[in-house]
Write a protein that holds these residues in place. Structure first.
Motif, short mmCIF file in Angstrom:
data_model
loop_
_atom_site.label_atom_id
_atom_site.label_comp_id
_atom_site.label_asym_id
_atom_site.label_seq_id
_atom_site.Cartn_x
_atom_site.Cartn_y
_atom_site.Cartn_z
N ARG A 1 -7.17 12.54 2.66
CA ARG A 1 -6.22 11.65 2.56
C ARG A 1 -4.71 12.20 2.06
N PRO A 2 -4.86 13.07 1.03
CA PRO A 2 -3.34 13.45 0.65
C PRO A 2 -2.69 14.32 1.78
N ASP B 1 0.85 -1.08 -0.17
CA ASP B 1 0.05 -0.13 -0.06
C ASP B 1 0.90 1.37 -0.21
N PRO B 2 0.72 2.23 -1.07
CA PRO B 2 1.71 3.41 -1.22
C PRO B 2 1.35 4.20 0.06
N PHE B 3 0.25 4.02 0.98
CA PHE B 3 0.01 4.94 2.11
C PHE B 3 0.33 4.08 3.30
N ARG C 1 8.36 15.40 -3.10
CA ARG C 1 7.39 14.65 -4.32
C ARG C 1 7.16 13.34 -3.98
N TYR C 2 5.86 12.94 -4.15
CA TYR C 2 5.11 11.59 -3.70
C TYR C 2 4.19 11.28 -4.68
N ALA C 3 4.15 10.31 -5.38
CA ALA C 3 3.35 9.92 -6.34
C ALA C 3 1.83 9.80 -5.60
N GLU C 4 1.88 9.03 -4.51
CA GLU C 4 0.67 8.67 -3.98
C GLU C 4 -0.21 9.85 -3.20
#
Length: 550
Positions: free
Chosen positions: A47-48, A8-10, A70-73
């Motif tokens: 969430r972001p 999970d990216p988070f 810089r975070y893609a998710e």
């Protein structure tokens, strides 16, 4: 197959939310209004925004350049940060000191923005900082420092609050958020312990504030700030939490040792006198002797000898008291003659100086029929840890606070054994009826890799375990394990370096190795004396290096 949490990216956000849920469940009665509001507001965030805040909390420092986030998710950072700016958890106009500014700038950027102030373009960064500070560089916002850089700087304002939440969860501030990742990766595996309502170290708001206070005092001491204000603040602290009182005692002991080193013996005595940390009484006796107060030192030493705190104190007093009596004009006292221990003398060629002396002795004595293992403290501690696993990890109140503990918090407390006396008695009973062999082998397989304060997984192998269980008498294991429990801190170290087995005869020999010029340390002498007392086979091997080609 169980899903990997890191897929999970988070994953980091999930871990942070896990902490908040844990605190809400177990610490709701001690959370401040500010902390409870933070938890409620955090849950309501998009969430972001949650993810960005946690990313910043888990990174080093308080100031973050927009281009470094810089975070893609998370997606667009400007959108994610907006709710955090609105809550005041992040700000854009924070004033930065020269030191803080240099932490977020590269050298070319320093020259571009501040070259007219620092001069010397080829100097070191530390020299530039000094030049800027000498010009009375007052804190100001990033844009005022660097108008040439069209970039936004975000400054975190809730790190102190998040640190308090981390403190409540872990019970300390040396463990951080990486514990979750290391556990998710399987690098660290912890014993699953049942947690009760009493399973928390900080029982009140006063405990939390006191723990933060002690941490700040420790940081000031480590940063070499003036001692007097630190000592006064630590002395003034009133505690009714035994766990925190032990922490305070340890800090007082460290302060006392520091005062000894700098020659402030009056302050050292004052600190030791009010300190209950193990070893403080012995240090006080040594300081009194050092400043010539022999009568006071002897009086305190004789009282200590009536009820020594540990075997280490008893051993030290056997040397100190005769010396003090001589200095006060008493008759000379003959030293006790050390017991004879089997001695091995070896002259070995040293082919590779990078290899330890223990390695050379092991290689020299090893034989297929009599294998030698370099175990030092690992073997006896591991056998004890495997046999007594249920007692060590018993979910007693005040022992386990969170899921990332290598062992119980009260492991080194004086009442560690007493609180678990029946559990340890049940484990020791297996040494009497022979069940211990099967139990230790089973736990070796079932618990492999699980963190333990006693088990050295990297030093164990099935062959070593089998040879130890076949060759070490249960009676000897019982003596060793009982000694460990008398003083865990002192007695889990100092054991002989090597052990040699004769599987065919089911016998063994322990070997302490000493290289040229090396001598036995106090804890090693105590172990040798203990082995002699209980007729355990042990030898001391003295090594001299043979000249090459001789």
């Amino acid at each position: 197959m169980t899903a990997n949490p890191l897929d999970d990216p988070f994953y980091y956000l999930n871990n942070f939310q896990r902490v908040l849920a844990w605190l809400t469940q177990r610490y709701a009665d001690v959370l401040s209004v500010e902390e409870q509001r933070f938890i409620d507001d955090f849950i309501a965030l998009p969430r972001p925004a949650q993810g960005l805040l946690v990313r910043m909390v888990m990174r080093k420092g308080l100031h973050f350049r927009h281009t470094k986030l810089r975070y893609a998710e998370i997606g667009d950072i400007a959108d994610a940060v907006a709710p955090l700016l609105a809550l005041g958890w992040v700000e854009e106009q924070a004033c930065l000191s020269p030191v803080e500014l240099f932490e977020v700038l590269l050298k070319p950027e320093i020259l571009l923005c501040l070259g007219h102030l620092i001069g010397q373009p080829k100097a070191r960064k530390s020299e530039w900082l000094q030049a800027l500070s000498d010009q009375d560089g007052q804190p100001q916002p990033f844009r005022a420092w660097c108008p040439q850089l069209e970039e936004r700087l975000y400054s975190l304002t809730v790190m102190g609050l998040c640190d308090r939440l981390r403190l409540m969860f872990f019970g300390n501030l040396y463990q951080d958020w990486s514990e979750f990742v290391l556990a998710d990766l399987g690098i660290f595996v912890y014993e699953a312990v049942e947690f009760s309502a009493e399973s928390r170290g900080l029982r009140s708001r006063e405990d939390i504030d006191a723990c933060v206070f002690l941490h700040e005092c420790q940081q000031r001491f480590d940063a070499s700030e003036p001692l007097e204000p630190i000592i006064a603040r630590v002395h003034a602290l009133e505690l009714d939490n035994p766990w925190l009182e032990r922490r305070r005692g340890k800090l007082l002991f460290q302060l006392g040792q520091h005062c000894e080193r700098i020659g402030d013996f009056a302050q050292a005595l004052s600190l030791y006198r009010g300190c209950t940390y193990p070893g403080a009484r012995l240090r006080m006796i040594r300081v009194l002797e050092r400043i010539g107060e022999y009568a006071l030192a002897l009086e305190l030493g004789e009282a200590a000898a009536q009820a020594p705190q540990s075997a280490a104190e008893r051993q030290a007093l056997l040397r100190i008291l005769p010396r003090l009596r001589r200095k006060l004009g008493g008759p000379p006292v003959a030293r006790a003659v050390a017991r004879e221990v089997e001695r091995l003398d070896l002259h070995l060629p040293r082919v590779d100086p990078t290899l330890s002396v223990e390695y050379y002795v092991q290689a020299h004595l090893h034989d297929e029929a009599a294998p030698v293992h370099y175990v030092e403290n690992s073997l006896v501690n591991s056998l004890f840890g495997l046999l007594c696993w249920p007692a060590i990890f018993a979910p007693l109140p005040g022992a386990f606070f969170h899921p990332f503990q290598r062992g119980p918090v009260d492991l080194l407390n004086e009442d560690f054994h007493d609180r678990r006396a029946e559990l340890f008695a049940a484990c020791f009973a297996e040494l009497d009826d022979g069940r211990y062999r099967q139990t230790i082998r089973r736990r070796y397989a079932e618990k492999w890799g699980v963190q333990s304060p006693f088990v050295f997984w990297g030093a164990l192998s099935e062959d070593l375990l089998d040879q130890a269980l076949d060759c070490l008498p249960a009676e000897h294991l019982k003596h060793w394990f009982g000694r460990l429990l008398l003083d865990i801190k002192a007695n889990r170290a100092g054991m002989p370096d090597l052990i040699q087995f004769w599987p065919q005869h089911k016998t063994y020999r322990m070997i302490e190795v000493k290289g040229p010029g090396d001598r036995l340390q106090d804890n090693q002498l105590r172990w040798l004396e203990f082995c002699h007392e209980h007729r355990m086979p042990v030898a001391v091997c003295y090594v001299q290096w043979a000249e090459q080609g001789a």
